[in-house]
Design an enzyme around this catalytic site. Structure first.
Site, PDB file in Angstrom:
ATOM      1  CD  GLU A 389     -33.703   3.506  49.464  1.00  0.00           C
ATOM      2  OE1 GLU A 389     -33.913   4.575  50.065  1.00  0.00           O
ATOM      3  OE2 GLU A 389     -33.649   2.415  50.036  1.00  0.00           O
ATOM      4  CE  LYS A 391     -42.310   7.900  45.979  1.00  0.00           C
ATOM      5  NZ  LYS A 391     -43.430   6.965  45.827  1.00  0.00           N
ATOM      6  NE  ARG A 396     -42.146   3.076  54.228  1.00  0.00           N
ATOM      7  CZ  ARG A 396     -41.937   4.369  54.495  1.00  0.00           C
ATOM      8  NH1 ARG A 396     -42.681   5.295  53.925  1.00  0.00           N
ATOM      9  NH2 ARG A 396     -41.004   4.737  55.341  1.00  0.00           N
ATOM     10  NE  ARG A 496     -48.671   7.638  53.536  1.00  0.00           N
ATOM     11  CZ  ARG A 496     -48.198   8.729  52.952  1.00  0.00           C
ATOM     12  NH1 ARG A 496     -47.340   8.623  51.975  1.00  0.00           N
ATOM     13  NH2 ARG A 496     -48.590   9.917  53.331  1.00  0.00           N
ATOM     14  CD  GLU A 550     -43.451   0.990  48.410  1.00  0.00           C
ATOM     15  OE1 GLU A 550     -43.163   1.522  49.502  1.00  0.00           O
ATOM     16  OE2 GLU A 550     -44.441   1.330  47.727  1.00  0.00           O
ATOM     17  CE  LYS A 654     -35.036   6.452  52.027  1.00  0.00           C
ATOM     18  NZ  LYS A 654     -35.160   5.000  52.235  1.00  0.00           N
ATOM     19  NE  ARG A 665     -36.755  19.315  59.556  1.00  0.00           N
ATOM     20  CZ  ARG A 665     -35.501  19.606  59.253  1.00  0.00           C
ATOM     21  NH1 ARG A 665     -34.870  18.896  58.343  1.00  0.00           N
ATOM     22  NH2 ARG A 665     -34.881  20.561  59.847  1.00  0.00           N
ATOM     23  CE  LYS A 671     -43.508  12.448  47.395  1.00  0.00           C
ATOM     24  NZ  LYS A 671     -44.702  11.632  47.662  1.00  0.00           N
TER      25      LYS A 671
END
Length: 856
Positions: A389, A391, A396, A496, A550, A654, A665, A671
């Site tokens: 995906e 970034k 955020r 975030r 985002e 992901k 977690r 990333k």
DNA sequence: TTTGGCTGCCC
DNA sequence: ATTCTGC
DNA sequence: GCAGAATGGGCAGCCAAA
């Protein structure tokens, strides 16, 4: 533990030791636990020992060693003694155990102090989303210390440079003043009552609330008052607390672990105690093996609860409700039969009563760096499906939308404190209430009501300050449909770090109605507990939703993503829709809640499907993130390149079967950025690597005391033969390298006490005030993610831009270039080229291009 | 009224 | 943000 | 591999000094 040291020097050393020292290579009897993350949760080798030690600890005995004030307050010294002990320990299991046992003592002796103690341990003054901050930094503390001790600020500063710890500076100042019998901690203060945890926390809160004219001096007055009353090593901990970092290897996660275990142990202790009265036979939990699963469960529960309901006040109220009810019953002389066990709360109910609801931010999932495509492929076996995906380089944004009664805005402090009691009285199953049938309310017994009152009182006394500004989740309004009321859909946006950013994004707030299904006029009836699959999801009406996204600065003319810096140029306070100058495109990538149903435990695959079903894309305003599914090296590599071409930072990887449970977690995503890739080959665009010259340095603090903690780096301008500052650098150094740099560069220090740079060939902005200046001698290879036009740095000034220099974003040290002389460092022209070569920076003005060419 | 230092918060 | 370190 | 503690650029907002 609490031995009061009489000599001032001893006090100083005492806190000094709390700074973690480098571990001696001497033989250790305990072998390192390879699986320590698990033992933190009580599963590993050390965990059994931990459980055994918790059993062996005599809470009552240690509680008796503490004397409460006549008002029943917990002395601050009880906390600082624990912090001191923790500061001298580096083993995490031990740190957590010390804190656990302290919490147990607090629960036993003075439960209403728990919230104060918790907040002091995590260095907060309210939940993150309440928007209350201390507003105290090093500069203010230095002023406060100077005014308290009568010393000059410059003297405090130089001591700080020397010892690397403002807490220690405070202690030293105090002891030196004490011998003179003046200002702080003189004979007069010995008569004063000791500081309590409540005193300190209340003072912190009132400092945080200070605003307006002269607020700074009022803050300093408050600090001074505390310091004057401080005894022994307390001043050091007050200062560290105000700095917001205790620096003893104890942070939020360890505090949560300790809280979970302490509550677990306390409930067990309580059950033992009450079994004598009720005659019940409690489950035997007196061996480590039997106890351990309970500790593990408690740990897990508290972590989950805090990640879904990051509000210590609410959690503590919920945890303590049965305890306080029991005490009320006991203290009332036990004439009526015990009913406290009916009071909802404690470990058994905390997950249910403090669960995820729109209106309160969830801890977001985070990602960790990987070195390349190959690492991703080797990390996931062939069965693990994953998606790649974009970034996006923005902010955020966790978007919450929920239904609320008109005009009910925020609940005030009383409601906030009473919330657990209210929740407790409500039926356990949301479904039964929502179904609109006769809701079998557990009519609260007298004792339960008393308990609720007790819980409320506890908060009102000790935590009101924190609770007052807390915004409660309002979605609970939906559980009690009110036919006479009208409802509105409310939007909240969190960052975030769980800060409330709602007022910063009026444009996004309005956007919600465009990409979501319309709002129902009243709370939905008969919503399910869960969805079997996406087809069950109602996309006709949206009552509530939480989206993870985002927000990126966006040029709607050219339909391109703008650099992060543009986003930061937006106004932040009281933004009106008309004020918005920099537009934003929201890239949604996850959904955590929909129409009353939490989706955290759904696999990403399903969440993505639901997200796509309920959110309508609006080009250039609200889009779903770009995703690609493939496990072919070339596909991933191409997608990475494509993502960079689209002005994003790289990829997030992901797994499709994983849930959204950050307590399990939080770093479950990977990333992949270009600049992480260890290429080995040429620099050719794989992240920016440059060779720069250290020209100044700053003294390190904390664990970097005694070495330079950061350096100022410069590029070379061959035309003027000067060095232009490009960035500071403070990471990428091993401890060994820090030592050797300090040693080597101390030799090249330029003696200089004037303002500004000591040499005409050192071009540095006025804003930067290094502790020491260096003659250019070395060249360091440095990696960065990006370059930006800088208000502070001078690199390529007049070349890249007329008035601004270029700086590096996320600079980190790689290695010394032994093969290069300072005048062979990266030049200002090269820096300029790199700046303009970036995807996200478009050179629109061709004329400027020509000028550049002419200059070369 | 303007400027600049400080702080918190984005990354 | 990035990075290093002890457990 | 977690948790913690060092450290980066740079923005707006706030307050005090200029």
């Amino acid at each position: 533990m609490m031995k009061a040291s009489s000599g001032s020097a001893a006090e100083a050393t005492s806190t000094g030791k709390a700074i973690k020292e480098k571990k001696q290579p001497a033989a250790t009897t305990e072998k390192p636990d390879a699986n320590n993350a698990d033992s933190m949760f009580g599963v590993g080798d050390g965990a059994l020992t931990m459980a055994a030690e918790l059993i062996a600890y005599d809470v009552d005995k240690h509680a008796q060693e503490i004397t409460l004030t006549p008002e029943g307050r917990l002395p601050y010294s009880a906390l600082t003694a624990t912090l001191e002990t923790i500061g001298n320990e580096s083993k995490r299991l031990l740190i957590v155990r010390y804190l656990t046992n302290f919490f147990r003592v607090v629960l036993h002796k003075c439960p209403h102090a728990l919230l104060d103690v918790l907040y002091l341990c995590v260095n907060k003054v309210a939940p993150d989303y309440a928007g209350l901050e201390l507003g105290i930094g090093d500069a203010t503390l230095i002023t406060a210390l100077a005014s308290t001790t009568g010393k000059k600020e410059s003297s405090i500063k130089s001591q700080y440079d020397e010892v690397g710890d403002l807490g220690l500076v405070a202690l030293k100042a105090k002891s030196s003043q004490k011998s003179l019998g003046s200002f702080f901690g003189g004979a007069a203060s010995a008569k004063k009552p000791p500081l309590t945890c409540h005193d300190i926390f209340s003072a912190f809160v009132s400092i945080a609330k200070e605003e307006g004219g002269n607020s700074k001096s009022r803050r300093i007055d408050s600090i001074r008052k505390m310091l004057v009353r401080a005894q022994n090593d307390e001043a050091g901990w007050i200062v560290r607390g105000l700095q917001g970092k205790l620096r003893i290897g104890l942070a939020e996660n360890s505090v949560l672990a300790a809280l979970g275990q302490a509550c677990c142990m306390h409930e067990i202790d309580m059950r033992c105690e009450t079994s004598k009265i009720t005659g019940e036979k409690p489950e035997k939990l007196d061996t480590a093996k039997v106890l351990m699963p309970h500790l593990v469960a408690a740990n897990e529960a508290i972590r989950t609860v805090y990640s879904e309901c990051p509000n210590y006040g609410k959690i503590v109220d919920t945890m303590l409700a049965p305890v306080l009810a029991y005490r009320a019953w006991r203290d009332a002389g036990a004439s009526e039969p015990p009913t406290w066990q009916e009071v909802p709360g404690g470990m058994a109910d905390v997950r249910r009563l403090c669960s995820f609801e729109p209106g309160v931010p969830v801890h977001p999932m985070l990602s960790k760096p990987t070195k390349g495509v190959q690492e991703i492929l080797t990390r996931f076996n062939a069965e693990t499906e994953f998606q790649c995906e974009y970034k996006y380089d923005g902010e955020r944004t966790q978007i919450h939308v929920f239904l609320q009664k008109r005009g009910s805005h925020k609940r005030k402090s009383d409601a906030s404190a009473a919330a657990p009691a209210v929740a407790a009285a409500a039926p356990a199953s949301k479904k039964s209430a929502a179904a609109g049938f006769f809701a079998p309310r557990a009519s609260p017994s007298k004792a339960a009501a008393a308990a609720a009152a007790a819980a409320t009182t506890a908060t009102a006394e000790t935590g009101a300050a924190a609770s007052e500004t807390e915004t409660e989740a309002c979605a609970s309004a939906a559980a009690e449909p009110d036919t006479s009321a009208t409802y509105e859909r409310v939007v909240k946006i969190y960052s975030r770090n769980s800060e409330d950013m709602t007022t910063r994004y009026p444009d996004v707030t309005v956007l919600v109605d465009q990409f979501l299904p319309p709002a129902p006029s009243a709370p939905l009836q008969g919503t399910p507990d869960s969805y079997a699959d996406a087809s069950e999801v109602d996309d006709a009406v949206c009552e509530s939703i939480v989206i993870d996204a985002e927000s990126v600065a966006f040029d709607r003319e050219t339909k391109t993503i703008l650099p992060f810096q543009n986003l930061m140029n937006r106004k932040k306070k009281d933004v009106k829709l008309e004020d918005v100058k920099v537009n934003v495109c929201v890239f949604a990538f996850d959904i955590l809640y929909y129409n009353g149903v939490p989706l955290l435990k759904k696999p990403l695959r399903e969440r993505r499907e639901i997200l796509a079903k309920v959110c309508k894309e609006i080009p250039n305003m609200f889009q779903l993130s770009s995703v690609m599914v493939s496990r072919e090296f070339d596909d991933i590599n191409n997608f990475l390149n494509e993502s960079v071409g689209a002005s994003t930072e790289g990829l997030i990887i992901k797994t499709l079967d994983d849930t959204y449970e950050p307590s399990r977690r939080s770093l479950n995503w990977l990333k992949l950025k270009k600049d992480y890739i260890e290429d080995g080959g040429g620099e050719g665009g794989l992240g920016d690597s440059v060779d720069l010259v250290p020209i100044a340095a700053w003294h390190g603090k904390g664990k970097r005391t005694g070495v330079y903690g950061a350096y100022l780096l410069a590029c070379y301008n061959p035309e003027t033969e000067s060095y232009e500052s490009c960035c500071k650098i403070g990471t990428g150094f091993s401890e060994e390298v820090l030592e050797s740099h300090t040693k080597a560069l101390q030799e090249t220090e330029i003696q200089w006490s004037g303002t500004g740079a000591p040499r005409s060939y050192l071009l540095v902005g006025d804003m930067l005030k290094p502790d020491i200046w260096l003659e250019p001698t070395q060249v360091w290879e440095v990696k960065a993610a990006d370059l930006s036009l800088s208000p502070t740095h001078k690199a390529a000034i007049g070349v890249a831009d007329e008035h601004r220099g270029v700086a590096l974003r996320f600079p980190r040290f790689l290695r010394i270039r032994e093969d290069k002389k300072p005048d062979e460092a990266t030049t200002n022209a090269q820096i300029s080229e790199m700046y303009w070569g970036q995807e996200s920076v478009q050179k629109k003005d061709v004329v400027v291009d020509d000028e550049d060419d002419m200059m070369l």
